[in-house]
Design a protein around this motif. Structure first.
Motif, PDB file in Angstrom:
ATOM      1  N   HIS A 187     -76.648  13.081  34.269  1.00  0.00           N
ATOM      2  CA  HIS A 187     -76.171  14.036  33.259  1.00  0.00           C
ATOM      3  C   HIS A 187     -77.332  14.879  32.731  1.00  0.00           C
ATOM      4  CE1 HIS A 187     -72.236  12.299  33.380  1.00  0.00           C
ATOM      5  NE2 HIS A 187     -72.671  11.113  32.978  1.00  0.00           N
ATOM      6  N   TYR A 188     -78.473  14.253  32.546  1.00  0.00           N
ATOM      7  CA  TYR A 188     -79.652  14.971  32.052  1.00  0.00           C
ATOM      8  C   TYR A 188     -80.041  16.085  33.020  1.00  0.00           C
ATOM      9  CZ  TYR A 188     -84.564  15.771  30.786  1.00  0.00           C
ATOM     10  OH  TYR A 188     -85.761  16.344  30.437  1.00  0.00           O
ATOM     11  N   LEU A 189     -80.126  15.752  34.303  1.00  0.00           N
ATOM     12  CA  LEU A 189     -80.543  16.748  35.287  1.00  0.00           C
ATOM     13  C   LEU A 189     -79.478  17.822  35.507  1.00  0.00           C
ATOM     14  CD1 LEU A 189     -82.344  14.550  37.975  1.00  0.00           C
ATOM     15  CD2 LEU A 189     -83.371  15.972  36.189  1.00  0.00           C
ATOM     16  N   GLU A 190     -78.224  17.427  35.417  1.00  0.00           N
ATOM     17  CA  GLU A 190     -77.149  18.417  35.564  1.00  0.00           C
ATOM     18  C   GLU A 190     -77.203  19.461  34.453  1.00  0.00           C
ATOM     19  OE1 GLU A 190     -73.772  15.868  35.710  1.00  0.00           O
ATOM     20  OE2 GLU A 190     -74.145  15.272  37.796  1.00  0.00           O
ATOM     21  N   LYS A 191     -77.559  19.020  33.250  1.00  0.00           N
ATOM     22  CA  LYS A 191     -77.715  19.962  32.139  1.00  0.00           C
ATOM     23  C   LYS A 191     -78.893  20.906  32.368  1.00  0.00           C
ATOM     24  CE  LYS A 191     -75.636  17.072  28.530  1.00  0.00           C
ATOM     25  NZ  LYS A 191     -75.893  16.275  27.298  1.00  0.00           N
ATOM     26  N   LYS A 192     -79.861  20.451  33.165  1.00  0.00           N
ATOM     27  CA  LYS A 192     -81.028  21.276  33.502  1.00  0.00           C
ATOM     28  C   LYS A 192     -80.752  22.184  34.700  1.00  0.00           C
ATOM     29  CE  LYS A 192     -83.951  19.448  30.467  1.00  0.00           C
ATOM     30  NZ  LYS A 192     -84.582  20.231  29.379  1.00  0.00           N
ATOM     31  N   GLY A 193     -79.543  22.112  35.239  1.00  0.00           N
ATOM     32  CA  GLY A 193     -79.173  22.995  36.338  1.00  0.00           C
ATOM     33  C   GLY A 193     -79.255  22.394  37.724  1.00  0.00           C
ATOM     34  N   TYR A 194     -79.536  21.097  37.833  1.00  0.00           N
ATOM     35  CA  TYR A 194     -79.636  20.453  39.136  1.00  0.00           C
ATOM     36  C   TYR A 194     -78.305  19.839  39.563  1.00  0.00           C
ATOM     37  CZ  TYR A 194     -84.758  20.768  39.103  1.00  0.00           C
ATOM     38  OH  TYR A 194     -86.046  21.220  39.091  1.00  0.00           O
ATOM     39  N   ASP A 195     -78.073  19.830  40.858  1.00  0.00           N
ATOM     40  CA  ASP A 195     -76.933  19.126  41.432  1.00  0.00           C
ATOM     41  C   ASP A 195     -77.473  17.846  42.056  1.00  0.00           C
ATOM     42  OD1 ASP A 195     -74.520  18.324  42.518  1.00  0.00           O
ATOM     43  OD2 ASP A 195     -74.721  19.598  44.292  1.00  0.00           O
ATOM     44  N   VAL A 196     -77.223  16.725  41.413  1.00  0.00           N
ATOM     45  CA  VAL A 196     -77.724  15.437  41.900  1.00  0.00           C
ATOM     46  C   VAL A 196     -76.648  14.812  42.778  1.00  0.00           C
ATOM     47  CG1 VAL A 196     -78.676  13.200  41.257  1.00  0.00           C
ATOM     48  CG2 VAL A 196     -79.008  15.176  39.748  1.00  0.00           C
ATOM     49  N   VAL A 197     -76.985  14.532  44.031  1.00  0.00           N
ATOM     50  CA  VAL A 197     -76.006  13.989  44.965  1.00  0.00           C
ATOM     51  C   VAL A 197     -76.249  12.495  45.148  1.00  0.00           C
ATOM     52  CG1 VAL A 197     -75.112  14.081  47.327  1.00  0.00           C
ATOM     53  CG2 VAL A 197     -75.830  16.192  46.179  1.00  0.00           C
ATOM     54  N   ASP A 198     -75.322  11.674  44.671  1.00  0.00           N
ATOM     55  CA  ASP A 198     -75.395  10.231  44.916  1.00  0.00           C
ATOM     56  C   ASP A 198     -74.972   9.974  46.354  1.00  0.00           C
ATOM     57  OD1 ASP A 198     -76.258   8.630  42.640  1.00  0.00           O
ATOM     58  OD2 ASP A 198     -74.585   9.532  41.571  1.00  0.00           O
ATOM     59  N   THR A 199     -75.796   9.252  47.104  1.00  0.00           N
ATOM     60  CA  THR A 199     -75.539   9.076  48.533  1.00  0.00           C
ATOM     61  C   THR A 199     -74.958   7.719  48.896  1.00  0.00           C
ATOM     62  OG1 THR A 199     -77.842   8.373  48.873  1.00  0.00           O
ATOM     63  CG2 THR A 199     -77.342  10.720  49.141  1.00  0.00           C
TER      64      THR A 199
END
Length: 457
Positions: free
Chosen positions: A120-132
């Protein structure tokens, strides 16, 4: 908004009776696999004793082992960072991504990053975090949190997953064949792996002697991410240390057997130094761990290797679901970790237990989980506003149990009352316990009365 108690969340879960039974049976099947696997190892109890003693040593020498680990990791060319809490951890990750101009991130399963709210922190910073991890990706698509630390999507059936995949990666509507869905996920994730320039992983075991660490997966997704990406960020709770490389074999033999009944995880990947032209970072995270270490009655909880065995065996967890705990680590082990984080918010969790001791019986590192649950109940009762009616009932019960004459009289009165009272009154709205269960048949006499009559025989 006031957080719901475990009982309130569990009540919502068990409304779907069929799903509740399916969840219960599925996890018991995993527990049974664990038993068969453990029984196939003659030295199983010796392994448990050894692992427990090793972890005891770690907890009593944590400071020096962390310094040893840091020195050896740095000598290997690894950048080591320290984080006091989730905020510092997330800020470290963000800074690393910024410094390395990272645009695409893949992440393998990491309970610590869930604990820190990294996605959630990184998504707010504009990143798309992909759980693999497949289960984590399903949960991510569903915008849920994991309900189990090893089997994050165990609360979902294959039909649910089919609908989720149809909505997010375009599988055929109504398709629920596991092979088809798994292949669709593999094709979807392959593109993500190739595009990623940073991989984030958790750490199962950090080795103080070498400065290296081990990541265990069944899908190989951590390897795919770290081998292809130029930047590897490993996030590690400070309690994950073991002293020597020679200790690792004990824990690897215990981990998978305790978790799923496998003899070993499919991939036990060792990382020591960055590959040529690449970067490797390790973030050592406290986030309440040293506070727990200072609690004499509860420090053993830090021995946990996150196998999930206590969840698979717990009759409460199996019938109430992981989301009812509202904590990153649910089940029995979560119920002794969470009050240390927030006593008031998680005050109901230590009471979500029968104290049957099955959790302690299956724990591979012999954490006295049920005893700690009982001790937390005492702490919570002394330090929070317990319901007045409960306080009164406990005082009455204590007085009754403390006087044999009163106890015998209460037993006789209860047996007589239950025989003559209509069922409509026995199972009225006042009897919460009776909503989902019938009382046993009322005996004619107490065991004490029966024994007096028959002891000469």
């Amino acid at each position: 908004m006031k957080a719901k108690t475990h009982a309130e969340e569990a009540a919502a879960f068990i409304k779907d009776d069929a799903r509740t039974h399916w969840h219960d049976e599925t996890l018991w099947h995993v527990r049974s696999n664990r038993d068969r696997s453990a029984q196939g190892i003659p030295e199983w109890e010796t392994l448990r004793d050894t692992a427990s003693a090793t972890k005891n040593y770690v907890l009593s020498h944590l400071g020096e082992l962390l310094e040893q680990f840091e020195a050896n990791a740095k000598a290997n060319g690894v950048e080591v960072l320290w984080a006091r809490d989730d905020k510092e951890h997330n800020e470290h990750v963000y800074r690393i991504l910024q410094e390395n101009k990272v645009s695409n991130i893949v992440k393998s399963k990491s309970i610590l990053t869930e604990e820190c709210g990294l996605n959630h922190y990184l998504e707010k910073k504009g990143y798309d975090v992909v759980d693999t991890d497949l289960g984590e990706r399903i949960i991510q698509f569903a915008k849920q949190t994991p309900s189990h630390i090893v089997l994050p999507a165990i609360h979902l059936k294959k039909q649910d997953i089919g609908e989720i995949f149809h909505d997010h990666i375009g599988t055929k509507k109504g398709a629920s064949d596991p092979n088809y869905l798994t292949e669709a996920a593999r094709q979807h994730l392959r593109k993500k792996f190739v595009e990623a320039n940073a991989a984030i992983t958790g750490v199962n075991f950090g080795i103080a002697e070498t400065g290296g660490f081990v990541v265990c997966t069944n899908e190989g997704n951590a390897d795919m991410g770290t081998h292809l990406a130029d930047v590897h960020i490993a996030c590690m709770g400070i309690e994950k240390l073991i002293p020597r490389a020679a200790d690792l074999g004990v824990f690897l033999r215990l981990l998978a057997r305790s978790a799923t009944g496998q003899s070993i995880t499919n991939y036990s990947s060792h990382f020591h130094r960055p590959a040529k032209g690449k970067k490797l970072y390790i973030i050592l995270v406290d986030n309440g761990r040293t506070a727990q270490l200072g609690r004499e009655d509860f420090k053993n909880s830090l021995k946990c290797i996150r196998c999930g065995a206590c969840m698979n065996t717990c009759p409460i967890y199996r019938r109430s679901g992981g989301h009812s705990y509202n904590y990153t680590v649910p089940g029995p082990i979560g119920s002794i970790l969470s009050p240390g984080r927030d006593l008031k918010q998680y005050s109901t969790l230590p009471f979500a237990s029968t104290l049957c001791g099955s959790c302690s019986d299956v724990c591979p590192v012999k954490i006295n989980i049920h005893e700690q649950l009982y001790k937390w109940r005492q702490v919570i009762t002394e330090n929070t506003n317990v319901d007045k009616s409960k306080q009164l009932s406990m005082k009455v019960a204590g007085m009754t149990f403390g006087k044999p004459v009163l106890y015998d009289l209460a037993g006789k009165m209860a047996r007589t009352a239950l025989k003559i009272t209509p069922k409509s009154l026995v199972y009225s709205s006042l009897n919460v316990w009776g909503k989902h269960r019938d009382l046993p048949e009322v005996p004619k006499e107490s065991f004490k009365e029966w024994f007096k009559k028959n002891r000469k025989q």
